[in-house]
Design a protein around this motif. Structure first.
Motif, PDB file in Angstrom:
ATOM      1  N   ILE A   1      -3.850  -1.072 147.576  1.00 16.74           N
ATOM      2  CA  ILE A   1      -2.994  -2.201 147.946  1.00 16.74           C
ATOM      3  C   ILE A   1      -3.623  -3.517 147.513  1.00 16.74           C
ATOM      4  N   LEU A   2      -4.919  -3.678 147.773  1.00 17.31           N
ATOM      5  CA  LEU A   2      -5.599  -4.915 147.376  1.00 17.31           C
ATOM      6  C   LEU A   2      -5.568  -5.114 145.862  1.00 17.31           C
ATOM      7  N   PHE A   3      -5.797  -4.030 145.117  1.00 19.88           N
ATOM      8  CA  PHE A   3      -5.849  -4.180 143.657  1.00 19.88           C
ATOM      9  C   PHE A   3      -4.451  -4.449 143.089  1.00 19.88           C
ATOM     10  N   ASN A   4      -3.416  -3.801 143.625  1.00 17.46           N
ATOM     11  CA  ASN A   4      -2.067  -4.093 143.143  1.00 17.46           C
ATOM     12  C   ASN A   4      -1.680  -5.528 143.450  1.00 17.46           C
ATOM     13  N   ARG A   5      -2.051  -6.019 144.615  1.00 19.18           N
ATOM     14  CA  ARG A   5      -1.787  -7.424 144.933  1.00 19.18           C
ATOM     15  C   ARG A   5      -2.567  -8.351 144.011  1.00 19.18           C
ATOM     16  N   PHE A   6      -3.803  -7.969 143.705  1.00 15.01           N
ATOM     17  CA  PHE A   6      -4.617  -8.780 142.794  1.00 15.01           C
ATOM     18  C   PHE A   6      -4.025  -8.807 141.386  1.00 15.01           C
ATOM     19  N   MET A   7      -3.465  -7.692 140.931  1.00 17.50           N
ATOM     20  CA  MET A   7      -2.837  -7.658 139.612  1.00 17.50           C
ATOM     21  C   MET A   7      -1.578  -8.530 139.537  1.00 17.50           C
ATOM     22  N   TRP A   8      -0.998  -8.871 140.686  1.00 21.17           N
ATOM     23  CA  TRP A   8       0.195  -9.719 140.688  1.00 21.17           C
ATOM     24  C   TRP A   8      -0.155 -11.210 140.680  1.00 21.17           C
TER      25      TRP A   8
ATOM     26  N   ALA B   1     -12.215 -11.946 149.423  1.00 19.30           N
ATOM     27  CA  ALA B   1     -13.592 -12.113 149.873  1.00 19.30           C
ATOM     28  C   ALA B   1     -14.400 -10.875 149.516  1.00 19.30           C
ATOM     29  N   ASP B   2     -15.649 -11.105 149.136  1.00 17.79           N
ATOM     30  CA  ASP B   2     -16.505  -9.971 148.762  1.00 17.79           C
ATOM     31  C   ASP B   2     -16.707  -9.019 149.930  1.00 17.79           C
ATOM     32  N   SER B   3     -16.662  -9.529 151.140  1.00 16.54           N
ATOM     33  CA  SER B   3     -16.848  -8.658 152.306  1.00 16.54           C
ATOM     34  C   SER B   3     -15.699  -7.670 152.448  1.00 16.54           C
ATOM     35  N   VAL B   4     -14.485  -8.109 152.081  1.00 13.52           N
ATOM     36  CA  VAL B   4     -13.353  -7.188 152.164  1.00 13.52           C
ATOM     37  C   VAL B   4     -13.521  -6.034 151.192  1.00 13.52           C
ATOM     38  N   LEU B   5     -13.941  -6.339 149.969  1.00  8.80           N
ATOM     39  CA  LEU B   5     -14.149  -5.287 148.980  1.00  8.80           C
ATOM     40  C   LEU B   5     -15.290  -4.363 149.383  1.00  8.80           C
ATOM     41  N   LEU B   6     -16.354  -4.931 149.969  1.00  4.95           N
ATOM     42  CA  LEU B   6     -17.471  -4.106 150.398  1.00  4.95           C
ATOM     43  C   LEU B   6     -17.092  -3.202 151.571  1.00  4.95           C
TER      44      LEU B   6
ATOM     45  N   VAL C   1     -12.387   3.402 144.023  1.00  5.72           N
ATOM     46  CA  VAL C   1     -13.719   2.872 143.702  1.00  5.72           C
ATOM     47  C   VAL C   1     -13.678   2.047 142.421  1.00  5.72           C
ATOM     48  N   ILE C   2     -13.007   2.585 141.401  1.00  9.24           N
ATOM     49  CA  ILE C   2     -12.911   1.867 140.129  1.00  9.24           C
ATOM     50  C   ILE C   2     -12.146   0.556 140.312  1.00  9.24           C
TER      51      ILE C   2
ATOM     52  N   VAL D   1     -13.592  -3.131 139.466  1.00 10.89           N
ATOM     53  CA  VAL D   1     -12.912  -3.950 138.468  1.00 10.89           C
ATOM     54  C   VAL D   1     -12.446  -5.261 139.089  1.00 10.89           C
ATOM     55  N   GLN D   2     -11.927  -5.209 140.313  1.00  8.20           N
ATOM     56  CA  GLN D   2     -11.470  -6.434 140.967  1.00  8.20           C
ATOM     57  C   GLN D   2     -12.631  -7.395 141.203  1.00  8.20           C
ATOM     58  N   TYR D   3     -13.760  -6.861 141.583  1.00 12.04           N
ATOM     59  CA  TYR D   3     -14.923  -7.726 141.796  1.00 12.04           C
ATOM     60  C   TYR D   3     -15.397  -8.364 140.490  1.00 12.04           C
ATOM     61  N   LEU D   4     -15.476  -7.563 139.424  1.00 15.08           N
ATOM     62  CA  LEU D   4     -15.956  -8.092 138.143  1.00 15.08           C
ATOM     63  C   LEU D   4     -14.975  -9.095 137.551  1.00 15.08           C
ATOM     64  N   VAL D   5     -13.672  -8.823 137.640  1.00 13.97           N
ATOM     65  CA  VAL D   5     -12.686  -9.762 137.097  1.00 13.97           C
ATOM     66  C   VAL D   5     -12.688 -11.061 137.895  1.00 13.97           C
TER      67      VAL D   5
END
Length: 1095
Positions: free
Chosen positions: A1030-1037, A1043-1048, A1074-1075, A1079-1083
């Protein structure tokens, strides 16, 4: 050793004087030249020499390593090329070296190394490692940044490659020769290769990167030591290698029999003294510059050492060759034969050596040389048994040869040729004329005539070459005649490679290396005579084609391949060899000459049809079809016309397009192999006999065939498409022609599809042809719009979309599970055909919608690019007025001109009236994606991997105001990611439901059953994977940073799904989570860093 700065004793190198820099005068009478900076880029000028030595070594190592080495090296070179294209020079440099070392270690595990003893494995791997290292050094010298940033490293690498290449290349070449010809003569192969590479690399050569001060400061333009590539140490090592390496190799490989016989001792002496004589000859070109700089001392070294070496070599050759192999031709009993043969060989070799070192300079030495020549000729005639009445003939011929060499009298040479020809004729007739032997498929008498003719021509050509320039045609005629005779002899020997003598036919008559040797010797002689202006370009053209055509015998077994190859080379090579007017930048060949040469090439390729047929029959194991043969003929004609177009008509677009179409037609015929009923003019007697053989069925079996006439329709479609793409058919400018073209292409391709894939469904034929015609019209008029196309194309697309469900419903619904239960055999067969037809129908319409979506995406991208150019046009016009220079656009920035008439649409009008294009493009994309998804589920049962191949179709979606609101270029990856996540989630739910309700009940009872525990566990693990998706699909939009804490916190939630779940799809979702998180963190980090740099 004299001092390095002493100018009076520099080594001379006459062949390299032409590379010296021109003189510069500073105005006061002194000529100076500023040294060129080493930091300036100078390309490595020895690539040709290095490639001739190392390229065969690289090919041999690739053959040893096989596919693993080829793959690793290819991938490494591709990576290095890609990095270099992105201006990452250092990364490309290191990736090149890494690929070489990976290839080297892949070579270690090849079958060739695994079958060797350990000691040989170590030696072979060490040699391969050194070779790969030298190849890497050679590749490193091609990097420009290395020379500019590290000039001292480049100089060291140049010295290193010249120091190591002679030894390494000789060893690899010897290895290859041993693999092909055996180990018996390996030391002599090594000695020959060392001599060749010593001449190529060890003679004084100027560095490509070191430029000296004015060479005129040194006497005679001699090469300064500081500009030489090799120093005294490297030169001395090369000399020691040349002298002792073959001898040591012989002792190592023949140590058990090295001193067991006189022949073995003679072999060892020859392996030392023949390279020693070669070394002394090379000293005339500066090879021994590192010993002394005194020319008189060097001359003494050559004379005295050469005399000793000549005596040893002559005695060894007498024992090893003359008395061993030619004793039956000696008509004088021993010991007189020993004395006469020694006199002949030692006298002839000594006289040749004295003449070469220039010791015949006065009347006394000329008289002594003439007497020696007469004595050698007389002794040789006595040894071979010349009758007393004919004895004056060879004696007088020897006298006139000496007179020619001392007095430069051309009539004396022709007298020598006539008398020597008589002697050779007597020898051949006396020894062979009476033998009833068939050699190379012909009587020995005929072979004797050819040998005598070849010898006479070989003796006469040097005299012809010394005639005045107006008689140059005699030299050319003699060389061409000799080449023809040589080709005929070698063709007979190589085609009939055995001796037929009373049933004994086991001895090989003419080995392959003799063909290669005579070919390259002939090419070298032709080049030398052409550089000396002894022959003209037309003779060079004919001779080059004749000598090169001999190599075709090594690869093709047809007995007529030599003459066919010569004819084809004579037709292909004129654009390369005859038209060399470098002063003209345009075509050196007139258009009518180009057409004539093209016609000659076509006729020559037609003459090669039997050779092509035999080669294809050998490759396929059966006679090729007429379509395949015609395809190779067209392809050969097209490839043979490449020099005409590339060298003389490269500025003519129509010529390049026509050549492209011709080659494409040949490839089409090869792939499709259409039936050719009217091929009588193309066939020959050989082809007819091969096709009419009664043994075909016995040998090849029954070959079932299906109707192949539809292939003509596909060929017609592709040829029409290529003709339109290359503007041979001007569909861009004529609307009516464009319409006829679209309908014609759609009709031919539609009929081909119906005949090839829907032959059992005649009810679909009319609608299929109509659908493909609609698709063809839509694509053509979208790419080249007309005045009314924007109003008609939406209706054509609507008709296409309407025809799809109609045709599908006519065949019934798609059956996924058990479609054959409870049906008769005929009904099962009919249903099976219907399922296959429906599947092919889905694939066809998926391809059609994909093509439409691609075309619309391309057109919309062109419109967006033009709008950007229009917005920047005002600023460019202002800059033009200020600077006075017209703006220059790149090719990709230039919108094609649809036509000169005002009825065509302008860009603004097309943008205004073509608002339907994004909507239709999106509909086509979604239809294509849906059909591909249905096919994937039907064919693979819902594979996890298939979705990753299907979802890139969604990249063709466009922004429109009706269907996808708010969708833009920034969100182009959102549909792809959303489709992957949604499909995998639904598939995982289906797998859970399938296991719970349709699983194996017995298995479930044994371990607790696939009930609620199984469903709850896997459903919970599935839910754990959703946050990252869900987070990554929202990020792609919206690309909003999380926040880094959310991803961690969400990243570890995927680990239980990867480890514990029983459903593979859930594991895939966990890995994707995981991927996605990484990817979201690096982008996000990259976007943040870019923003900070901008600020």
């Amino acid at each position: 050793m004299m001092m390095m700065g002493e100018p009076s004793s520099r080594p001379r190198a006459p062949p390299m004087r032409q590379t010296f820099s021109p003189r510069l005068s500073n105005g006061d009478g002194h000529e100076t030249k500023a040294p060129r900076s080493i930091t300036q880029y100078t390309p490595f000028s020895r690539n040709t020499r290095i490639s001739l030595a190392l390229a065969p070594c690289a090919l041999f190592l690739l053959d040893l390593g096989g596919i693993p080495v080829m793959l690793s090296l290819s991938l490494g070179l591709l990576l290095s090329y890609a990095l270099d294209s992105f201006s990452l020079k250092t990364a490309a440099f290191f990736s090149l070296w890494v690929s070489l070392f990976v290839s080297l270690f892949s070579l270690l595990f090849s079958p060739t190394f695994l079958n060797l003893p350990f000691s040989l494995i170590v030696l072979a791997f060490a040699l391969c490692a050194i070779t790969v290292f030298i190849l890497g050094v050679w590749a490193s010298l091609q990097f420009r940044f290395l020379q500019l940033e590290h000039p001292s490293v480049v100089l060291s690498l140049e010295t290193l490659i010249f120091a190591c290449t002679p030894v390494v290349a000789s060893s690899i070449w010897t290895w290859a020769s041993v693999s092909a010809l055996g180990m018996h003569h390996a030391p002599f192969f090594l000695s020959a290769f060392l001599c060749i590479f010593y001449w190529a690399f060890s003679l004084p050569r100027r560095s490509s990167f070191k430029k000296s001060p004015s060479l005129e400061r040194f006497h005679g333009g001699q090469i300064p030591d500081e500009t030489l590539i090799l120093g005294p140490l490297e030169s001395s090592i090369h000399t020691l290698t040349l002298l002792f390496f073959p001898l040591l190799f012989y002792l190592a490989s023949h140590h058990r029999v090295a001193f067991s016989s006189v022949n073995s001792i003679c072999d060892m002496l020859l392996l030392f003294f023949i390279p020693f004589l070669f070394q002394l000859y090379a000293s005339m070109y500066g090879a021994l510059w590192w010993i002394t700089k005194d020319s008189i001392q060097l001359h003494g070294i050559r004379v005295w050492n050469g005399a000793v070496a000549l005596v040893v070599v002559t005695v060894c050759l007498e024992i090893r060759v003359v008395f061993h192999s030619f004793a039956k031709y000696l008509h004088v009993p021993p010991p007189l034969s020993y004395l006469l043969v020694t006199l002949v060989m030692l006298g002839s070799s000594g006289g040749a050596g004295v003449y070469m070192v220039g010791m015949i300079s006065d009347s006394f030495s000329s008289l002594a040389f003439s007497a020696l020549s007469v004595m050698v000729s007389g002794a040789g005639a006595v040894v071979v048994g010349v009758p007393l009445l004919l004895l004056p003939v060879p004696v007088i011929s020897g006298f006139y040869l000496a007179r020619f060499l001392t007095k430069k009298s051309l009539p004396s040479y022709f007298i020598f040729v006539g008398l020597a020809s008589l002697t050779v004729t007597w020898f051949v007739v006396h020894n062979y004329w009476s033998l009833n032997i068939w050699v190379a498929g012909m009587a020995l008498k005929s072979f004797c005539k050819l040998i005598v003719a070849s010898v006479v021509l070989a003796l006469a050509v040097p005299g012809f070459a010394l005639l005045p320039p107006k008689y140059r045609f005699s030299t050319e005629l003699g060389l061409i005649s000799h080449a023809l005779v040589l080709c005929f002899i070698e063709k007979r020997f190589f085609s009939y490679s055995n001796i037929s003598y009373f049933g004994f036919d086991d001895d090989v008559m003419y080995p392959s290396y003799m063909v290669i040797t005579t070919t390259f010797l002939g090419l070298g002689l032709v080049r030398r005579l052409f550089l000396d202006n002894r022959i003209g370009p037309k003779a060079v053209w004919v001779l080059t084609c004749l000598y090169l055509s001999k190599l075709s015998m090594l690869f093709i077994t047809s007995r007529s391949v030599l003459w066919i190859s010569a004819i084809l080379l004579l037709a292909i090579s004129p654009p390369v060899l005859l038209y060399k007017d470098k002063s003209r930048s345009t075509s050196k060949m007139k258009p009518w000459q180009g057409f004539v040469h093209g016609g000659v090439v076509a006729i020559s390729a037609w003459l090669c049809r039997e050779t092509i047929f035999e080669a294809l029959q050998w490759w396929m194991g059966r006679p090729p079809s007429d379509g395949l043969l015609l395809g190779f003929y067209i392809l050969l004609t097209g490839l043979a016309c490449i020099p005409i177009v590339a060298l003389h008509f490269s500025h003519v677009q129509q010529a390049k397009r026509g050549l492209f179409v011709l080659v494409s037609v040949g490839l089409l015929f090869i792939l499709m192999q259409p039936p050719i009923p009217l091929s009588l003019a193309f066939r020959s007697q050989l082809i007819k006999m091969a096709h009419q053989s009664a043994d075909d069925i016995t040998i090849y079996g029954y070959i079932t065939s299906k109707p192949s006439w539809p292939s003509w329709l596909l060929i017609t479609t592709v040829v029409l498409t290529l003709a339109a793409m290359t503007s041979i058919i001007p569909v861009k400018y004529i609307v009516e022609l464009r319409a006829f073209y679209a309908i014609g292409v759609g009709t031919t391709f539609g009929i081909y599809i119906c005949a090839e894939y829907f032959l059992q469904a005649p009810i679909l034929h009319a609608m299929l042809v109509a659908s493909i015609i609609c698709a063809s019209i839509f694509v053509v008029f979208t790419h080249f719009p007309s005045a009314s196309s924007t109003r008609l194309l939406p209706w054509i697309f609507a008709l296409l979309v309407t025809l799809f469900p109609v045709m599908y419903l006519l065949e019934g619904q798609l059956r996924v599970r058990n479609p054959l239960e409870g049906e008769s055999e005929q009904e099962e067969y009919a249903t099976l055909l219907a399922i296959g037809a429906r599947t092919r129908l889905l694939g066809l319409f998926a391809s059609i919608f994909m093509l439409i979506a691609l075309e619309i995406k391309f057109e919309l991208a062109s419109l967006m690019r033009e709008k950007a150019l229009e917005k920047g046009g005002v600023l460019q016009n202002q800059a033009t007025r200020v600077g006075g220079l017209a703006p220059k656009y790149r090719m990709v920035q230039q919108r094609r001109v649809v036509g000169p008439t005002p009825s065509f649409l302008t860009v603004k009008k097309l943008a205004a009236e073509g608002a339907w294009m994004p909507f239709i493009g999106n509909v086509s994309t979604l239809l294509c994606f849906t059909i591909c998804l249905v096919l994937s589920i039907h064919l693979t049962g819902g594979s996890n991997r298939a979705i990753f191949l299907i979802t890139p179709i969604l990249l063709l979606l466009n922004q429109d105001s009706d269907f996808l609101i708010g969708f833009g270029d920034r969100q182009r990856y959102f549909p792809v990611v959303l489709a992957i996540s949604g499909y995998l989630v639904l598939l995982a739910l289906y797998r859970i439901w399938e296991e719970v309700w349709h699983g194996n009940a017995g298995w479930g009872l044994d371990i607790g059953g696939p009930g609620w525990f199984f469903a709850v566990k896997n459903a919970a693990l599935l839910i754990l994977t959703l946050p990252n998706h869900i987070l990554f699909n929202r990020f792609m939009w919206d690309y909003a940073k999380q926040a880094d804490s959310v991803l961690l916190l969400t990243l570890p939630l995927n680990l239980p799904s990867i480890i514990i779940t029983d459903i593979i799809t859930v594991k895939v979702l966990g890995l994707l989570g995981v991927i996605y998180s990484l990817v979201q963190y690096l982008v996000s980090r990259h976007i943040r860093i870019a923003g900070m740099k901008y600020i």
